[in-house]
Motif scaffolding. Structure first.
Motif, PDB file in Angstrom:
ATOM      1  N   ASP A 132       0.826  -1.211   0.000  1.00 46.74           N
ATOM      2  CA  ASP A 132       0.000   0.000   0.000  1.00 46.74           C
ATOM      3  C   ASP A 132       0.862   1.263   0.000  1.00 46.74           C
ATOM      4  N   GLN A 133       1.914   1.249   0.792  1.00 47.61           N
ATOM      5  CA  GLN A 133       2.774   2.422   0.911  1.00 47.61           C
ATOM      6  C   GLN A 133       3.410   2.794  -0.425  1.00 47.61           C
ATOM      7  N   HIS A 134       3.772   1.768  -1.215  1.00 47.41           N
ATOM      8  CA  HIS A 134       4.508   2.014  -2.461  1.00 47.41           C
ATOM      9  C   HIS A 134       3.659   1.777  -3.707  1.00 47.41           C
ATOM     10  N   ASN A 135       2.355   1.559  -3.522  1.00 49.38           N
ATOM     11  CA  ASN A 135       1.442   1.339  -4.650  1.00 49.38           C
ATOM     12  C   ASN A 135       1.895   0.170  -5.515  1.00 49.38           C
ATOM     13  N   LEU A 136       2.095  -0.976  -4.877  1.00 52.77           N
ATOM     14  CA  LEU A 136       2.599  -2.167  -5.539  1.00 52.77           C
ATOM     15  C   LEU A 136       1.554  -3.273  -5.544  1.00 52.77           C
ATOM     16  N   GLY A 137       1.707  -4.214  -6.456  1.00 53.37           N
ATOM     17  CA  GLY A 137       1.015  -5.477  -6.321  1.00 53.37           C
ATOM     18  C   GLY A 137       1.701  -6.322  -5.259  1.00 53.37           C
ATOM     19  N   TYR A 138       1.054  -7.414  -4.857  1.00 54.69           N
ATOM     20  CA  TYR A 138       1.649  -8.335  -3.891  1.00 54.69           C
ATOM     21  C   TYR A 138       1.022  -9.706  -4.103  1.00 54.69           C
ATOM     22  N   THR A 139       1.633 -10.736  -3.542  1.00 51.38           N
ATOM     23  CA  THR A 139       1.197 -12.083  -3.886  1.00 51.38           C
ATOM     24  C   THR A 139       1.388 -13.036  -2.722  1.00 51.38           C
ATOM     25  N   ILE A 140       0.912 -14.273  -2.913  1.00 53.94           N
ATOM     26  CA  ILE A 140       1.022 -15.344  -1.915  1.00 53.94           C
ATOM     27  C   ILE A 140       0.628 -16.643  -2.589  1.00 53.94           C
ATOM     28  N   HIS A 141       1.109 -17.780  -2.056  1.00 54.45           N
ATOM     29  CA  HIS A 141       0.594 -19.097  -2.434  1.00 54.45           C
ATOM     30  C   HIS A 141      -0.624 -19.385  -1.553  1.00 54.45           C
ATOM     31  N   MET A 142      -1.713 -19.840  -2.165  1.00 55.02           N
ATOM     32  CA  MET A 142      -2.965 -20.018  -1.408  1.00 55.02           C
ATOM     33  C   MET A 142      -3.711 -21.261  -1.894  1.00 55.02           C
ATOM     34  N   THR A 143      -4.142 -22.086  -0.946  1.00 49.54           N
ATOM     35  CA  THR A 143      -4.905 -23.317  -1.197  1.00 49.54           C
ATOM     36  C   THR A 143      -4.296 -24.143  -2.325  1.00 49.54           C
ATOM     37  N   GLN A 144      -3.021 -24.464  -2.156  1.00 47.95           N
ATOM     38  CA  GLN A 144      -2.377 -25.298  -3.169  1.00 47.95           C
ATOM     39  C   GLN A 144      -2.409 -26.775  -2.816  1.00 47.95           C
ATOM     40  N   SER A 145      -2.817 -27.120  -1.592  1.00 47.41           N
ATOM     41  CA  SER A 145      -2.916 -28.534  -1.219  1.00 47.41           C
ATOM     42  C   SER A 145      -4.029 -28.727  -0.196  1.00 47.41           C
TER      43      SER A 145
ATOM     44  N   GLN B  88      -9.725 -12.197   6.755  1.00 47.32           N
ATOM     45  CA  GLN B  88      -9.787 -11.699   8.133  1.00 47.32           C
ATOM     46  C   GLN B  88      -8.612 -10.781   8.458  1.00 47.32           C
ATOM     47  N   GLN B  89      -7.474 -11.004   7.808  1.00 49.37           N
ATOM     48  CA  GLN B  89      -6.295 -10.171   8.066  1.00 49.37           C
ATOM     49  C   GLN B  89      -6.218  -8.966   7.132  1.00 49.37           C
ATOM     50  N   GLY B  90      -7.220  -8.775   6.279  1.00 43.92           N
ATOM     51  CA  GLY B  90      -7.222  -7.653   5.359  1.00 43.92           C
ATOM     52  C   GLY B  90      -6.266  -7.817   4.198  1.00 43.92           C
ATOM     53  N   TYR B  91      -5.865  -9.060   3.905  1.00 46.14           N
ATOM     54  CA  TYR B  91      -4.845  -9.302   2.876  1.00 46.14           C
ATOM     55  C   TYR B  91      -5.439  -9.382   1.470  1.00 46.14           C
ATOM     56  N   LEU B  92      -6.680  -9.781   1.348  1.00 44.49           N
ATOM     57  CA  LEU B  92      -7.306  -9.847   0.031  1.00 44.49           C
ATOM     58  C   LEU B  92      -7.508  -8.437  -0.513  1.00 44.49           C
ATOM     59  N   GLY B  93      -7.555  -8.322  -1.841  1.00 49.57           N
ATOM     60  CA  GLY B  93      -7.782  -7.009  -2.435  1.00 49.57           C
ATOM     61  C   GLY B  93      -7.415  -6.998  -3.905  1.00 49.57           C
ATOM     62  N   PRO B  94      -7.715  -5.913  -4.605  1.00 52.91           N
ATOM     63  CA  PRO B  94      -7.547  -5.871  -6.065  1.00 52.91           C
ATOM     64  C   PRO B  94      -6.108  -5.866  -6.538  1.00 52.91           C
ATOM     65  N   ARG B  95      -5.140  -5.622  -5.662  1.00 52.31           N
ATOM     66  CA  ARG B  95      -3.741  -5.664  -6.084  1.00 52.31           C
ATOM     67  C   ARG B  95      -3.047  -6.954  -5.634  1.00 52.31           C
ATOM     68  N   LEU B  96      -3.818  -7.858  -5.031  1.00 49.85           N
ATOM     69  CA  LEU B  96      -3.289  -9.177  -4.682  1.00 49.85           C
ATOM     70  C   LEU B  96      -3.534 -10.148  -5.825  1.00 49.85           C
ATOM     71  N   PHE B  97      -2.496 -10.856  -6.255  1.00 42.45           N
ATOM     72  CA  PHE B  97      -2.695 -12.022  -7.116  1.00 42.45           C
ATOM     73  C   PHE B  97      -2.232 -13.241  -6.335  1.00 42.45           C
ATOM     74  N   ALA B  98      -3.203 -14.078  -6.012  1.00 41.72           N
ATOM     75  CA  ALA B  98      -2.980 -15.250  -5.183  1.00 41.72           C
ATOM     76  C   ALA B  98      -2.776 -16.461  -6.083  1.00 41.72           C
ATOM     77  N   ALA B  99      -1.694 -17.182  -5.861  1.00 42.99           N
ATOM     78  CA  ALA B  99      -1.358 -18.305  -6.733  1.00 42.99           C
ATOM     79  C   ALA B  99      -2.095 -19.564  -6.316  1.00 42.99           C
ATOM     80  N   HIS B 100      -2.674 -20.215  -7.300  1.00 36.79           N
ATOM     81  CA  HIS B 100      -3.206 -21.577  -7.251  1.00 36.79           C
ATOM     82  C   HIS B 100      -4.715 -21.656  -7.016  1.00 36.79           C
TER      83      HIS B 100
END
Length: 521
Positions: A282-295, A316-328
């Motif tokens: 958010d501070q730097h106006n960046l995208g961000y990512t994570i591995h999610m539900t891969q197994s 619940q942690q506020g991590y989802l959002g339009p600049r998140l691309f979650a893998a899997h």
């Protein structure tokens, strides 16, 4: 995600140099010397600097004449017998060849007849160094169930790991991938080498802060698990790595390199780590990512110790959002799909790796809920055409359409890869389609191949029948990085000879007592 954890920086602490199976042709230190930390400098002896390609459209004007342009624009047009002009790093004009040539009389002319031009592909999820694991990591589930006598990664040096990343980058470049998201920890070691390829990069520096789990969740790890315990030190060191990499590389070469923060995996991340990663983005106006539900073990771990499924935990942690691309998103249920949709989260679909893992992610349900789908390779193979081929078949099998085999269309796959990929890397206004004013990231197909000609629709012919070798040229930021099948930024022969020598040594050692045991029916 790889079958080893790549989130905590370089994984070569146990490196031992075995006896060489023959002498390499080049000095590895000479080949892989990242001789300077200064952005834009020529960093690899023997390799061409991206900044030295003045003879290949470097900030000049190039006109592709009498060609086919697959625009991937909002109308999904394919334009026949037109010209496309590139000036500097942008597409300057698309239209009648005679008119375009009159506008740019001094341009370099690229004969586009019997060619087709497509937007460069965007790979939203890669672990490039796992080029080392080809022929091992594709056939034994996730995490890899085969117990080798030694881990291949433990038998190579940090420099050799960088070289493996370059092998993955080279495969991606030859396959028309102009933008790659490299999602690992410790990217600083590889950054200069990767930037030298001339591709567009997103360095997604991956961090974790759990102390009680040593890798992606598996049935044995789940069976032996204990309540998670997190480390402030690991979290703070990880966020500092992100900040340092961002300071050193973000915006390099007219924005060709970006640095995004990444939490490694849901089950390896504390609530505070997720908040810190999101705050940095958010501070730097960046995208961000994570591995999610891969197994499935990941889902079971989260339910056991957090009481919710992975995507709900992220919500619940506020991590989802339009600049998140979650893998899997391989094992998302309806509640998670709804959470992803209402938060406008992007899902990166690694179709080819999912198929290898025996999983068909719920892409139809995600798409129908309104979730934006992008695409990635994951590991071993960095061929995005293979991803598109697999994705279209998997989803057609999954869907229950009145006329099977009609959805999705090849145009939908290109949209996912390029348009949605551009949004994932935070460049939706400048990448992903061939339109005037957008970045000149493109690939040129030679359509004079028996599997492509004749055809009623070149995009369909290529996605269903094509091969990476159909690509004769690749341009990034208006500069050729491959032309007439020759890579201009990397000494390919030297790189591949060195990779071959490493592979012979590593796999010769691992298989010295015989081949690996294979499952049988």
């Amino acid at each position: 995600m790889s079958d080893k954890d790549t989130s905590a920086g370089p994984q070569n602490d146990s490196y031992r140099q075995p006896e060489l199976a023959g002498s390499p042709l080049l000095s590895r230190r000479a080949l892989l010397a990242s001789a300077t930390a200064v952005a834009g400098a020529a960093i690899w002896p023997g390799l061409n600097s991206h900044a030295q390609q003045s003879a290949n459209g470097n900030n000049g004007t190039v006109v592709f004449t009498n060609t086919t342009v697959v625009t991937n624009d909002a109308e999904r047009r394919t334009l026949l017998n037109v010209a496309l002009a590139v000036q500097g790093d942008r597409i300057a004009a698309i239209g009648d060849t005679a008119e375009i040539m009159a506008r740019f009389p001094n341009a370099e002319v690229y004969d586009g007849s019997r060619k087709a031009i497509l937007p460069g592909m965007i790979n939203c999820h890669a672990h490039l160094a796992q080029a080392l694991d080809k022929g091992f990591n594709e056939d034994f589930g996730f995490p890899n169930s085969l117990q080798l006598p030694e881990n291949p990664a433990s038998l190579i040096s940090p420099e050799e790991s960088t070289l493996m990343s370059m092998v993955g980058a080279l495969e991606a470049l030859r396959g028309g991938t102009t933008t790659v998201v490299q999602n690992v920890g410790g990217i600083a070691r590889d950054a200069a080498a990767l930037a030298s390829t001339g591709q567009r990069w997103v360095f997604a520096e991956s961090v974790r802060d759990i102390e009680t789990v040593d890798g992606p969740m598996s049935p044995p790890r789940l069976a032996n698990s204990v309540p998670p315990r997190y480390s402030d030190r690991l979290r703070e060191e990880g966020i500092q790595r992100i900040a340092d990499l961002h300071s050193a590389w973000h915006g390099h070469d007219n924005g060709r390199v970006q640095v995004f923060p990444a939490a490694a995996l849901v089950e390896l991340s504390s609530p505070q780590l997720l908040r810190d990663v999101k705050a940095f983005a958010d501070q730097h106006n960046l995208g961000y990512t994570i591995h999610m539900t891969q197994s499935q073990p990941e889902v079971d771990f989260m339910l056991r110790y957090h009481g919710v499924r992975p995507a709900i935990f992220l919500e619940q942690q506020g991590y989802l959002g339009p600049r998140l691309f979650a893998a899997h998103a391989r094992y998302c249920d309806d509640t998670e799909i709804a959470a992803l949709a209402r938060s406008n989260t992007i899902v990166s679909h690694q179709a080819a790796m999912a198929a290898n893992r025996g999983v068909n992610p719920p892409v139809t349900a995600l798409r129908e809920a309104g979730v934006r789908i992008s695409m990635g390779t994951d590991n071993n193979n960095n061929d995005m055409l293979h991803v598109l081929k697999t994705a279209i078949s998997m989803e057609r099998i999954q869907r229950n359409d009145e006329i099977p085999g009609t959805l999705p269309q090849p145009e939908d796959m290109l949209h996912d890869c390029c348009t949605n990929g551009a949004h994932a890397v935070n460049m939706g206004e400048s990448l992903g389609s061939l339109e005037v004013g957008k970045k000149a990231d493109l690939l040129v197909l030679d359509v004079m191949k028996p599997h492509l000609t004749p055809s009623g629709r070149i995009l369909s012919a290529w996605i269903h029948n094509g091969q990476p070798s159909d690509i004769e040229s690749v341009m990034v930021d208006g500069r050729f990085v491959m032309r007439n099948h020759r890579v201009l930024t990397v000494d390919e022969a030297a790189l591949m000879e060195e990779a071959y020598q490493i592979g012979q040594r590593v796999w010769g050692r691992i298989l010295r007592d015989g081949p690996v045991p294979l499952p049988r029916f």
